[in-house]
Design a protein around this motif. Structure first.
Motif, mmCIF file in Angstrom:
data_model
loop_
_atom_site.group_PDB
_atom_site.id
_atom_site.type_symbol
_atom_site.label_atom_id
_atom_site.label_comp_id
_atom_site.label_asym_id
_atom_site.label_seq_id
_atom_site.Cartn_x
_atom_site.Cartn_y
_atom_site.Cartn_z
ATOM 1 N N ALA A 203 41.052 -6.102 44.394
ATOM 2 C CA ALA A 203 39.990 -7.035 44.222
ATOM 3 C C ALA A 203 40.147 -8.345 44.950
ATOM 4 O O ALA A 203 39.403 -9.470 44.425
ATOM 5 C CB ALA A 203 39.579 -7.215 42.568
ATOM 6 N N GLU A 204 41.174 -8.398 45.711
ATOM 7 C CA GLU A 204 41.408 -9.880 46.570
ATOM 8 C C GLU A 204 41.990 -9.401 47.851
ATOM 9 O O GLU A 204 42.312 -8.194 47.797
ATOM 10 C CB GLU A 204 42.493 -10.565 45.658
ATOM 11 N N GLY A 205 42.048 -10.498 48.580
ATOM 12 C CA GLY A 205 42.497 -10.114 49.951
ATOM 13 C C GLY A 205 41.784 -9.781 51.074
ATOM 14 O O GLY A 205 40.368 -9.384 50.768
ATOM 15 N N LEU A 206 41.960 -9.955 52.275
ATOM 16 C CA LEU A 206 41.109 -9.787 53.517
ATOM 17 C C LEU A 206 40.812 -8.382 53.601
ATOM 18 O O LEU A 206 39.568 -7.800 54.152
ATOM 19 C CB LEU A 206 42.039 -10.205 54.547
ATOM 20 N N GLY A 207 41.485 -7.231 52.922
ATOM 21 C CA GLY A 207 41.087 -6.057 53.317
ATOM 22 C C GLY A 207 39.739 -5.855 52.187
ATOM 23 O O GLY A 207 38.977 -4.960 52.524
ATOM 24 N N TYR A 208 39.996 -6.313 51.104
ATOM 25 C CA TYR A 208 38.912 -6.273 50.122
ATOM 26 C C TYR A 208 37.624 -6.848 50.665
ATOM 27 O O TYR A 208 36.559 -6.438 50.567
ATOM 28 C CB TYR A 208 39.346 -6.896 48.785
ATOM 29 N N VAL A 209 37.656 -7.919 51.224
ATOM 30 C CA VAL A 209 36.574 -8.526 51.940
ATOM 31 C C VAL A 209 35.953 -7.785 53.052
ATOM 32 O O VAL A 209 34.863 -7.637 53.100
ATOM 33 C CB VAL A 209 37.035 -9.731 52.321
ATOM 34 N N MET A 210 36.812 -7.125 53.701
ATOM 35 C CA MET A 210 36.193 -6.117 54.705
ATOM 36 C C MET A 210 35.505 -5.035 54.173
ATOM 37 O O MET A 210 34.248 -4.617 54.599
ATOM 38 C CB MET A 210 37.464 -5.613 55.712
ATOM 39 N N LEU A 211 35.994 -4.430 53.206
ATOM 40 C CA LEU A 211 35.562 -3.151 52.587
ATOM 41 C C LEU A 211 34.140 -3.698 51.627
ATOM 42 O O LEU A 211 33.015 -3.066 52.053
ATOM 43 C CB LEU A 211 36.361 -2.518 51.664
ATOM 44 N N ASN A 212 34.129 -4.798 51.292
ATOM 45 C CA ASN A 212 33.021 -5.232 50.323
ATOM 46 C C ASN A 212 31.917 -5.587 51.496
ATOM 47 O O ASN A 212 30.869 -5.339 51.026
ATOM 48 C CB ASN A 212 33.397 -6.558 49.473
ATOM 49 N N CYS A 222 32.641 -8.972 57.889
ATOM 50 C CA CYS A 222 33.710 -8.269 58.363
ATOM 51 C C CYS A 222 34.606 -8.687 59.427
ATOM 52 O O CYS A 222 35.835 -8.462 59.392
ATOM 53 C CB CYS A 222 33.112 -6.733 58.346
ATOM 54 N N PHE A 223 33.765 -8.886 60.620
ATOM 55 C CA PHE A 223 34.427 -9.487 61.874
ATOM 56 C C PHE A 223 35.054 -10.836 61.804
ATOM 57 O O PHE A 223 36.294 -10.957 62.142
ATOM 58 C CB PHE A 223 33.299 -9.483 62.980
ATOM 59 N N ALA A 224 34.542 -11.371 60.746
ATOM 60 C CA ALA A 224 35.198 -12.622 60.671
ATOM 61 C C ALA A 224 36.614 -12.573 59.850
ATOM 62 O O ALA A 224 37.619 -13.278 60.144
ATOM 63 C CB ALA A 224 34.366 -13.751 59.564
ATOM 64 N N ALA A 225 36.722 -11.656 58.606
ATOM 65 C CA ALA A 225 38.015 -11.302 57.990
ATOM 66 C C ALA A 225 38.758 -10.857 59.114
ATOM 67 O O ALA A 225 40.185 -10.905 59.103
ATOM 68 C CB ALA A 225 37.506 -10.495 56.928
ATOM 69 N N LEU A 226 38.295 -9.769 59.843
ATOM 70 C CA LEU A 226 39.374 -9.190 61.210
ATOM 71 C C LEU A 226 39.746 -10.398 62.130
ATOM 72 O O LEU A 226 40.952 -10.271 62.375
ATOM 73 C CB LEU A 226 38.343 -8.252 61.767
ATOM 74 N N ILE A 228 40.318 -13.433 61.284
ATOM 75 C CA ILE A 228 41.491 -14.128 60.441
ATOM 76 C C ILE A 228 42.799 -13.446 60.479
ATOM 77 O O ILE A 228 43.725 -13.772 60.693
ATOM 78 C CB ILE A 228 40.813 -14.651 59.176
ATOM 79 N N LEU A 229 42.648 -12.044 60.280
ATOM 80 C CA LEU A 229 43.831 -10.948 60.226
ATOM 81 C C LEU A 229 44.576 -11.057 61.566
ATOM 82 O O LEU A 229 45.782 -11.418 61.676
ATOM 83 C CB LEU A 229 43.424 -9.745 59.720
ATOM 84 N N VAL A 230 43.780 -11.192 62.490
ATOM 85 C CA VAL A 230 44.306 -10.910 63.980
ATOM 86 C C VAL A 230 44.852 -12.348 64.307
ATOM 87 O O VAL A 230 46.171 -12.376 64.835
ATOM 88 C CB VAL A 230 43.189 -10.701 65.275
ATOM 89 N N LEU A 231 44.241 -13.382 63.871
ATOM 90 C CA LEU A 231 44.898 -14.715 64.276
ATOM 91 C C LEU A 231 46.339 -14.880 63.223
ATOM 92 O O LEU A 231 47.274 -15.469 63.778
ATOM 93 C CB LEU A 231 44.033 -15.738 63.699
ATOM 94 N N MET A 232 46.275 -14.350 61.947
ATOM 95 C CA MET A 232 47.346 -14.403 61.216
ATOM 96 C C MET A 232 48.624 -13.534 61.903
ATOM 97 O O MET A 232 49.720 -14.003 61.682
ATOM 98 C CB MET A 232 47.276 -13.905 59.851
ATOM 99 N N THR A 233 48.367 -12.616 62.333
ATOM 100 C CA THR A 233 49.275 -11.596 62.922
ATOM 101 C C THR A 233 49.838 -12.209 64.168
ATOM 102 O O THR A 233 51.358 -12.173 64.199
ATOM 103 C CB THR A 233 48.609 -10.336 63.117
ATOM 104 N N VAL A 234 49.029 -12.909 64.861
ATOM 105 C CA VAL A 234 49.555 -13.664 66.153
ATOM 106 C C VAL A 234 50.388 -14.675 65.796
ATOM 107 O O VAL A 234 51.584 -15.024 66.460
ATOM 108 C CB VAL A 234 48.408 -13.933 67.034
#
Length: 255
Positions: A203-212, A222-226, A228-234
Protein backbone atom coordinates in the motif's frame (compact mmCIF):
# COMPACT_ATOMS: atom_id res chain seq x y z
CA UNK A 1 43.71 12.97 -11.81
CA UNK A 2 42.92 15.46 -14.58
CA UNK A 3 42.33 12.77 -17.27
CA UNK A 4 40.04 10.95 -14.82
CA UNK A 5 37.98 14.11 -14.21
CA UNK A 6 37.79 14.78 -17.95
CA UNK A 7 36.67 11.19 -18.53
CA UNK A 8 33.87 11.54 -15.96
CA UNK A 9 32.74 14.85 -17.47
CA UNK A 10 32.71 13.25 -20.90
CA UNK A 11 30.54 10.42 -19.59
CA UNK A 12 28.13 12.92 -18.04
CA UNK A 13 27.90 14.88 -21.31
CA UNK A 14 27.21 11.72 -23.29
CA UNK A 15 24.52 10.65 -20.81
CA UNK A 16 22.83 14.06 -20.95
CA UNK A 17 22.97 14.03 -24.75
CA UNK A 18 21.33 10.61 -24.91
CA UNK A 19 18.68 11.68 -22.40
CA UNK A 20 17.92 14.85 -24.37
CA UNK A 21 17.66 12.84 -27.59
CA UNK A 22 15.23 10.36 -26.05
CA UNK A 23 13.18 13.22 -24.61
CA UNK A 24 13.01 14.89 -28.01
CA UNK A 25 11.99 11.61 -29.68
CA UNK A 26 9.29 11.08 -27.06
CA UNK A 27 7.93 14.59 -27.62
CA UNK A 28 7.88 14.11 -31.40
CA UNK A 29 5.99 10.83 -31.09
CA UNK A 30 3.33 12.44 -28.89
CA UNK A 31 2.70 15.06 -31.58
CA UNK A 32 0.81 12.40 -33.52
CA UNK A 33 -2.65 11.03 -32.87
CA UNK A 34 -1.62 8.81 -29.98
CA UNK A 35 -4.15 9.12 -27.10
CA UNK A 36 -2.78 10.62 -23.91
CA UNK A 37 -3.87 7.60 -21.87
CA UNK A 38 -1.54 5.45 -23.98
CA UNK A 39 1.47 7.78 -24.12
CA UNK A 40 1.36 11.11 -22.28
CA UNK A 41 3.54 13.98 -23.44
CA UNK A 42 6.68 14.99 -21.52
CA UNK A 43 4.92 18.17 -20.41
CA UNK A 44 2.00 16.15 -18.98
CA UNK A 45 4.42 13.95 -17.03
CA UNK A 46 6.26 17.04 -15.77
CA UNK A 47 2.93 18.48 -14.64
CA UNK A 48 2.10 15.23 -12.84
CA UNK A 49 5.49 15.33 -11.12
CA UNK A 50 4.92 18.87 -9.91
CA UNK A 51 1.28 18.60 -8.89
CA UNK A 52 1.82 15.31 -7.05
CA UNK A 53 5.26 16.13 -5.66
CA UNK A 54 4.31 15.56 -2.00
CA UNK A 55 2.50 12.31 -2.76
CA UNK A 56 5.32 11.03 -4.96
CA UNK A 57 8.02 12.14 -2.51
CA UNK A 58 6.46 10.10 0.30
CA UNK A 59 6.28 6.92 -1.78
CA UNK A 60 9.78 7.55 -3.16
CA UNK A 61 11.17 7.53 0.38
CA UNK A 62 9.46 4.20 1.05
CA UNK A 63 10.94 2.59 -2.06
CA UNK A 64 14.36 4.15 -1.43
CA UNK A 65 14.37 2.71 2.10
CA UNK A 66 13.53 -0.75 0.79
CA UNK A 67 16.26 -0.54 -1.84
CA UNK A 68 18.88 0.70 0.63
CA UNK A 69 18.09 -2.03 3.17
CA UNK A 70 18.01 -4.72 0.49
CA UNK A 71 21.28 -3.53 -1.01
CA UNK A 72 23.07 -3.47 2.34
CA UNK A 73 21.83 -6.90 3.44
CA UNK A 74 22.32 -8.41 -0.01
CA UNK A 75 25.93 -7.20 -0.29
CA UNK A 76 26.81 -8.46 3.20
CA UNK A 77 25.15 -11.81 2.54
CA UNK A 78 26.79 -12.19 -0.87
CA UNK A 79 30.26 -11.31 0.46
CA UNK A 80 29.86 -13.70 3.40
CA UNK A 81 28.77 -16.56 1.15
CA UNK A 82 31.72 -15.96 -1.20
CA UNK A 83 34.19 -15.99 1.70
CA UNK A 84 32.65 -19.16 3.14
CA UNK A 85 32.85 -20.96 -0.19
CA UNK A 86 36.43 -19.89 -0.90
CA UNK A 87 37.67 -21.18 2.48
CA UNK A 88 35.63 -24.37 2.59
CA UNK A 89 35.47 -26.47 -0.60
CA UNK A 90 33.02 -28.81 1.10
CA UNK A 91 30.72 -25.89 1.93
CA UNK A 92 31.11 -24.65 -1.63
CA UNK A 93 29.81 -27.96 -2.99
CA UNK A 94 26.69 -27.58 -0.81
CA UNK A 95 26.08 -23.86 -1.20
CA UNK A 96 26.72 -23.31 -4.90
CA UNK A 97 23.73 -25.42 -6.07
CA UNK A 98 21.51 -23.50 -3.63
CA UNK A 99 22.82 -20.16 -4.90
CA UNK A 100 22.21 -21.17 -8.51
CA UNK A 101 18.75 -22.56 -7.70
CA UNK A 102 17.76 -19.28 -6.08
CA UNK A 103 18.36 -17.55 -9.41
CA UNK A 104 16.79 -20.27 -11.54
CA UNK A 105 13.38 -19.65 -9.96
CA UNK A 106 11.68 -16.56 -11.45
CA UNK A 107 11.43 -13.79 -8.87
CA UNK A 108 7.78 -13.21 -9.80
CA UNK A 109 7.05 -16.77 -8.65
CA UNK A 110 8.67 -16.16 -5.26
CA UNK A 111 7.18 -12.72 -4.64
CA UNK A 112 3.71 -13.97 -3.54
CA UNK A 113 5.32 -16.45 -1.15
CA UNK A 114 7.54 -13.77 0.40
CA UNK A 115 4.52 -11.52 0.88
CA UNK A 116 2.68 -14.44 2.48
CA UNK A 117 5.58 -15.20 4.80
CA UNK A 118 6.69 -11.66 5.69
CA UNK A 119 3.41 -9.77 5.28
CA UNK A 120 2.61 -6.60 3.36
CA UNK A 121 5.17 -4.44 5.16
CA UNK A 122 8.72 -3.56 4.22
CA UNK A 123 10.20 -6.96 5.13
CA UNK A 124 8.88 -8.74 2.04
CA UNK A 125 10.23 -6.03 -0.30
CA UNK A 126 13.62 -6.05 1.38
CA UNK A 127 13.74 -9.85 1.14
CA UNK A 128 12.90 -9.67 -2.55
CA UNK A 129 15.63 -7.06 -3.12
CA UNK A 130 18.13 -9.24 -1.25
CA UNK A 131 17.19 -12.22 -3.40
CA UNK A 132 17.91 -10.24 -6.56
CA UNK A 133 21.08 -8.57 -5.27
CA UNK A 134 23.09 -11.22 -3.47
CA UNK A 135 23.77 -13.46 -6.50
CA UNK A 136 25.80 -10.99 -8.61
CA UNK A 137 27.78 -9.99 -5.52
CA UNK A 138 28.42 -13.61 -4.52
CA UNK A 139 29.37 -14.66 -8.03
CA UNK A 140 31.70 -11.73 -8.76
CA UNK A 141 33.39 -11.73 -5.34
CA UNK A 142 33.86 -15.50 -5.32
CA UNK A 143 35.40 -15.36 -8.79
CA UNK A 144 37.75 -12.58 -7.68
CA UNK A 145 38.83 -14.48 -4.57
CA UNK A 146 39.39 -17.63 -6.60
CA UNK A 147 41.64 -15.88 -9.14
CA UNK A 148 44.20 -14.65 -6.60
CA UNK A 149 47.80 -15.20 -7.73
CA UNK A 150 49.08 -18.19 -5.76
CA UNK A 151 52.62 -16.78 -5.85
CA UNK A 152 51.47 -13.88 -3.68
CA UNK A 153 49.87 -16.29 -1.21
CA UNK A 154 53.03 -18.42 -1.10
CA UNK A 155 55.12 -15.32 -0.46
CA UNK A 156 52.77 -14.24 2.35
CA UNK A 157 53.01 -17.70 3.96
CA UNK A 158 56.81 -17.68 3.63
CA UNK A 159 56.90 -14.35 5.46
CA UNK A 160 54.80 -15.83 8.26
CA UNK A 161 51.53 -14.03 7.51
CA UNK A 162 48.54 -15.34 9.43
CA UNK A 163 45.42 -16.53 7.57
CA UNK A 164 43.71 -13.24 8.53
CA UNK A 165 46.65 -11.23 7.17
CA UNK A 166 46.60 -13.25 3.95
CA UNK A 167 42.90 -12.56 3.58
CA UNK A 168 43.20 -8.85 4.33
CA UNK A 169 46.35 -7.97 2.42
CA UNK A 170 46.35 -10.47 -0.46
CA UNK A 171 42.99 -12.06 -1.20
CA UNK A 172 40.73 -9.07 -0.53
CA UNK A 173 42.97 -6.59 -2.32
CA UNK A 174 43.13 -8.83 -5.38
CA UNK A 175 39.37 -9.50 -5.34
CA UNK A 176 38.21 -5.90 -4.82
CA UNK A 177 37.92 -5.06 -8.56
CA UNK A 178 35.72 -8.11 -9.14
CA UNK A 179 33.72 -7.27 -6.02
CA UNK A 180 33.27 -3.74 -7.39
CA UNK A 181 31.84 -5.13 -10.62
CA UNK A 182 29.35 -7.20 -8.68
CA UNK A 183 28.43 -4.23 -6.51
CA UNK A 184 27.80 -2.04 -9.56
CA UNK A 185 25.52 -4.72 -11.00
CA UNK A 186 23.73 -5.06 -7.67
CA UNK A 187 23.12 -1.30 -7.56
CA UNK A 188 21.61 -1.45 -11.06
CA UNK A 189 19.19 -4.30 -10.28
CA UNK A 190 18.42 -3.41 -6.65
CA UNK A 191 15.17 -1.53 -7.48
CA UNK A 192 13.81 -4.54 -9.36
CA UNK A 193 13.26 -6.63 -6.25
CA UNK A 194 11.62 -3.82 -4.29
CA UNK A 195 9.28 -2.88 -7.15
CA UNK A 196 8.26 -6.49 -7.77
CA UNK A 197 7.44 -6.86 -4.08
CA UNK A 198 5.34 -3.68 -4.20
CA UNK A 199 3.52 -4.88 -7.28
CA UNK A 200 2.55 -8.17 -5.62
CA UNK A 201 1.29 -6.66 -2.38
CA UNK A 202 1.78 -3.21 -0.92
CA UNK A 203 0.00 0.00 0.00
CA UNK A 204 3.11 2.17 -0.27
CA UNK A 205 6.02 2.78 -2.61
CA UNK A 206 6.48 3.67 -6.26
CA UNK A 207 5.35 0.21 -7.38
CA UNK A 208 2.04 0.77 -5.61
CA UNK A 209 1.75 4.23 -7.19
CA UNK A 210 2.28 2.75 -10.66
CA UNK A 211 -0.31 0.00 -10.16
CA UNK A 212 -2.84 2.40 -8.67
CA UNK A 213 -2.33 4.96 -11.46
CA UNK A 214 -2.54 2.27 -14.14
CA UNK A 215 -5.86 1.01 -12.75
CA UNK A 216 -7.26 4.55 -12.90
CA UNK A 217 -5.86 5.20 -16.40
CA UNK A 218 -3.60 7.94 -14.98
CA UNK A 219 -0.77 7.20 -17.35
CA UNK A 220 0.97 10.49 -16.65
CA UNK A 221 1.27 9.60 -12.95
CA UNK A 222 2.52 6.13 -13.89
CA UNK A 223 5.20 7.68 -16.11
CA UNK A 224 6.09 10.15 -13.35
CA UNK A 225 6.68 7.30 -10.88
CA UNK A 226 8.67 5.42 -13.53
CA UNK A 227 10.81 8.51 -14.17
CA UNK A 228 11.58 8.83 -10.45
CA UNK A 229 12.49 5.15 -10.29
CA UNK A 230 14.87 5.46 -13.24
CA UNK A 231 16.45 8.58 -11.76
CA UNK A 232 16.85 6.84 -8.41
CA UNK A 233 18.53 3.84 -10.04
CA UNK A 234 20.93 6.01 -12.04
CA UNK A 235 21.86 8.07 -8.98
CA UNK A 236 22.40 4.92 -6.91
CA UNK A 237 24.65 3.43 -9.57
CA UNK A 238 26.63 6.66 -9.95
CA UNK A 239 27.09 6.91 -6.16
CA UNK A 240 28.32 3.33 -5.90
CA UNK A 241 30.59 3.83 -8.91
CA UNK A 242 32.10 7.02 -7.45
CA UNK A 243 32.75 5.32 -4.10
CA UNK A 244 34.38 2.35 -5.80
CA UNK A 245 36.59 4.62 -7.91
CA UNK A 246 37.91 6.15 -4.70
CA UNK A 247 38.22 2.83 -2.88
CA UNK A 248 40.04 0.93 -5.65
CA UNK A 249 41.61 3.79 -7.59
CA UNK A 250 44.66 1.61 -8.17
CA UNK A 251 42.73 -0.89 -10.30
CA UNK A 252 43.61 -0.82 -14.04
CA UNK A 253 39.98 -0.29 -15.13
CA UNK A 254 39.86 2.95 -13.10
CA UNK A 255 42.73 4.59 -14.93
Amino acid sequence: MKPLIENRLSRVRRSLTVFAGLLLLWWLITLGDIPAFLLPSPSAVAQALWSGRAYLAYHTLITASEIACGLGIGVLLGAALALCMIYSPRLQRWLMPLVLTSQAIPVFALAPLLVLWFGFGMSAKVAMAVLVIFFPVTSAFFDGLRRVNNDYLDLARTMGASPWAQLRHVRLMAALPAFGSGLRMAAAVAPIGAIIGEWVGSAEGLGYVMLNANARMQTDVCFAALFILVLMTVLLWMTVDALLLRLIDWAPEND
